[in-house]
Design a protein around this motif. Structure first.
Motif, short mmCIF file in Angstrom:
data_model
loop_
_atom_site.label_atom_id
_atom_site.label_comp_id
_atom_site.label_asym_id
_atom_site.label_seq_id
_atom_site.Cartn_x
_atom_site.Cartn_y
_atom_site.Cartn_z
N ARG A 1 -24.61 127.20 -30.77
CA ARG A 1 -25.74 127.72 -31.54
C ARG A 1 -26.93 126.78 -31.41
O ARG A 1 -26.81 125.59 -31.71
N ALA A 2 -28.04 127.33 -30.99
CA ALA A 2 -29.30 126.59 -30.94
C ALA A 2 -30.04 126.85 -32.25
O ALA A 2 -30.28 128.00 -32.62
N GLY B 1 -39.15 121.41 -36.90
CA GLY B 1 -39.96 121.34 -35.69
C GLY B 1 -39.20 120.97 -34.44
O GLY B 1 -39.80 120.73 -33.39
N LYS B 2 -37.85 120.90 -34.53
CA LYS B 2 -37.04 120.51 -33.37
C LYS B 2 -35.98 121.56 -33.08
O LYS B 2 -35.55 122.30 -33.96
N GLY C 1 -26.48 117.90 -30.95
CA GLY C 1 -27.62 117.09 -31.34
C GLY C 1 -28.94 117.67 -30.88
O GLY C 1 -29.01 118.78 -30.34
N ASP C 2 -30.00 116.90 -31.10
CA ASP C 2 -31.35 117.36 -30.76
C ASP C 2 -31.53 117.51 -29.26
O ASP C 2 -30.93 116.77 -28.46
N ARG D 1 -33.57 117.49 -22.57
CA ARG D 1 -32.53 116.51 -22.28
C ARG D 1 -31.69 116.29 -23.53
O ARG D 1 -32.23 116.18 -24.63
N THR D 2 -30.38 116.24 -23.36
CA THR D 2 -29.49 115.97 -24.48
C THR D 2 -29.31 114.46 -24.64
O THR D 2 -29.69 113.67 -23.76
N GLY D 3 -28.67 114.05 -25.73
CA GLY D 3 -28.42 112.64 -25.96
C GLY D 3 -27.53 112.02 -24.91
O GLY D 3 -27.58 110.81 -24.67
#
Length: 534
Positions: free
Chosen positions: A385-386, A391-392, A399-400, A410-412
């Motif tokens: 789920r996105a 605001g992110k 994660g973000d 880019r993921t963490g």
């Protein structure tokens, strides 16, 4: 004073005080009330730091030291790969042998699965843990052996994909390889072979395979995880080895890493072969070699592997151009050994954190909000789920997402997420081992009458237990054999989460719309089919 001595039991005299303070800070979360970690650092083949943090045994108040023995998790895979490569050097097998040449119990899948493909997770072999769970014998309910896993694998009538065409991490093949070694060397065993050709020549005196979990091993750390906020034991009770199951210390792992420079075992040809990344049938070269990942997360070449089994978390990394080697062994399921190891390595490599520095692009909030929703992974129907918040854009459980360019994030962990334009948003997850496609799906909330249509009995010739789908009030449940029924939670049309290990279940229909069965899938078992029998 006593607490300080317990938390930090031993530190190499070679470490500078500034470096020691930095490592202490990295491992400051471990103390006399928690499990812990051992860490070792070598520079240009010389040990420059060793330390133990936290406790090896919480009940008996035994602290971790630099010579505490831990279970390796998947760090063991490079040793299994090494055993195979050394056998190939002796001409006792070929890396391009079909696996069935040595394990005729396996089925003929049309395209042969080779030993080389197994060593790089491009074989297509399904993950044994999922197969065991769908057979009503999930991990932890019995003491598994490698022979048990061969029996599970022999039942499989299909693969995740054509051999060599994709990457999919699988412990199954690495747990079959010790049997291959046993048969090639009979009566000598895999354990004897690795001891004689790897451990003894390198002076790895504290390293052995956990082939009988009951064996008393002095200085071994127990493993722990959290349950309802309290520490509980999570030491593996199984006799499986090859994919994991190696008992070792940070000092012994440093001796192994040094062999990639000194070439005491196997010579230059051996260490080069171990580090050749696999190439897929489409010509793409991936990051995974033979039990080793070749990457550059901070722009510096890294040869590494992490591990996780029970409550153990481990990481072994090497930076050849910097002459730096780091080993981290932890007995806490809460520990991120990879992050701890890389943070430690940066002290000596001086490498910057590229992921933190990258990404000055600011995405339009309305654009981000439009990308929110549920997406299914096409190969196995698991959903992510996105969510748009503050605001992110972020993925639940991941994660973000850091914007890099319009539509690219880019993921963490460093993976790229590329959204594609079109009437139905979709994205590609791109990492060093390939691409995975997702498409947006509409979340559904079926009523009890709709759920009742799925009720019935199901079976698969590839597992050992009948399955029952039933209604429990307004909930749909799945029960395997005589086990406890678990709720199937609706995701998109005909699809549910809540299968064994959190796997996805997609019910299948024929051309007339009649339910005929379902496909079970997760990241390592893509399409396990069950037919409806009543």
């Amino acid at each position: 004073m006593r607490t300080a001595l317990l938390v930090l039991l031993s530190v190499s005299v070679f470490a500078q005080s500034a470096e020691r303070a930095q490592v202490d800070k990295i491992f400051s979360g471990f103390n006399t009330h928690t499990p812990g970690c051992a860490v070792g650092v070598a520079k240009d083949g010389r040990t420059v730091f060793e330390a133990g943090y936290g406790m090896a045994d919480l009940e008996r108040r035994v602290p971790v030291s630099s010579d505490t023995i831990f279970e390796s998790g998947s760090v063991a895979k490079q040793f299994t790969a090494a055993a195979i490569v050394l056998l190939a050097q002796k001409g006792l097998l070929s890396l391009d042998d079909p696996l069935r040449k040595h394990l005729p119990e396996l089925r003929d899948y049309g395209s042969p699965v080779t030993i080389r493909q197994v060593l790089s997770h491009v074989s297509g072999l399904r993950e044994w843990r999922a197969l065991a769970a769908w057979s009503a014998i999930p991990e932890g309910t019995r003491v598994f052996s490698n022979d048990d896993l061969l029996e599970l694998a022999a039942l499989q009538r299909g693969l995740n994909f054509d051999p060599g065409s994709h990457y999919s991490y699988s412990n199954t093949g690495f747990n079959l390889l010790p049997i291959v070694v046993d048969r090639a060397l009979k009566p000598k065993t895999f354990q004897q072979w690795t001891k004689e050709t790897i451990f003894d020549p390198l002076g790895m005196r504290d390293t052995r395979w956990r082939d009988d979990f009951r064996t008393v091993v002095p200085r071994r750390a127990l493993a722990y995880g959290k349950s309802n906020g309290e520490w509980v034991q999570q030491t593996p009770i199984e006799n499986i080895f090859g994919a994991g199951g190696l008992l070792t210390t940070v000092a012994d792992l440093q001796k192994w890493n040094e062999n990639f420079t000194a070439t005491t075992v196997g010579g230059r040809e051996f260490v080069e072969e171990m580090q050749v990344p696999a190439t897929l049938t489409n010509g793409r070269t991936i990051a995974y070699a033979k039990g080793l990942m070749i990457a550059a997360p901070d722009g510096v070449r890294e040869v590494a592997h992490s591990g996780a089994t029970g409550g153990y978390r481990t990481w072994l990394g090497r930076y050849p151009e910097k002459g730096v080697s780091v080993a981290v062994l932890c007995n806490s399921a809460e520990a991120n050994a990879t992050e701890l190891g890389r943070d430690t390595a940066r002290i000596w490599t001086k490498a910057p954190r590229l992921l933190q520095a990258a990404g000055a692009f600011h995405a339009d909030p309305s654009t981000l909000e439009a990308l929110a929703g549920m997406y299914r992974r096409l190969r196995d129907n698991e959903v992510v789920r996105a969510v748009f918040e503050n605001g992110k854009l972020r993925f639940e459980g991941i994660g973000d997402l850091q914007p890099v360019t319009p539509g690219t994030f880019r993921t963490g962990s460093g993976a790229q997420v590329v959204f594609e334009n079109g009437p139905a948003p979709k994205f590609r997850w791109i990492d060093p081992n390939g691409e995975t496609s997702y498409e947006r799906v509409e979340r559904v909330s079926p009523k009890a009458a709709d759920l009742a249509a799925y009720v019935g009995e199901y079976r698969s010739l590839e597992t050992k237990a009948p399955l029952t789908v039933a209604m429990d009030g307004s909930r749909l449940t799945l029960k395997i054999g005589s086990g406890r029924a678990a709720e199937l939670r609706p995701t998109f049309r005909d699809a549910f989460s809540g299968g064994p290990g959190g796997s996805a279940v997609l019910f299948l229909r024929d051309s007339s719309g009649r339910l005929t069965g379902f496909s079970a899938g997760d990241a390592r078992t893509w399409d396990l089919r069950f037919e409806r029998i009543r």
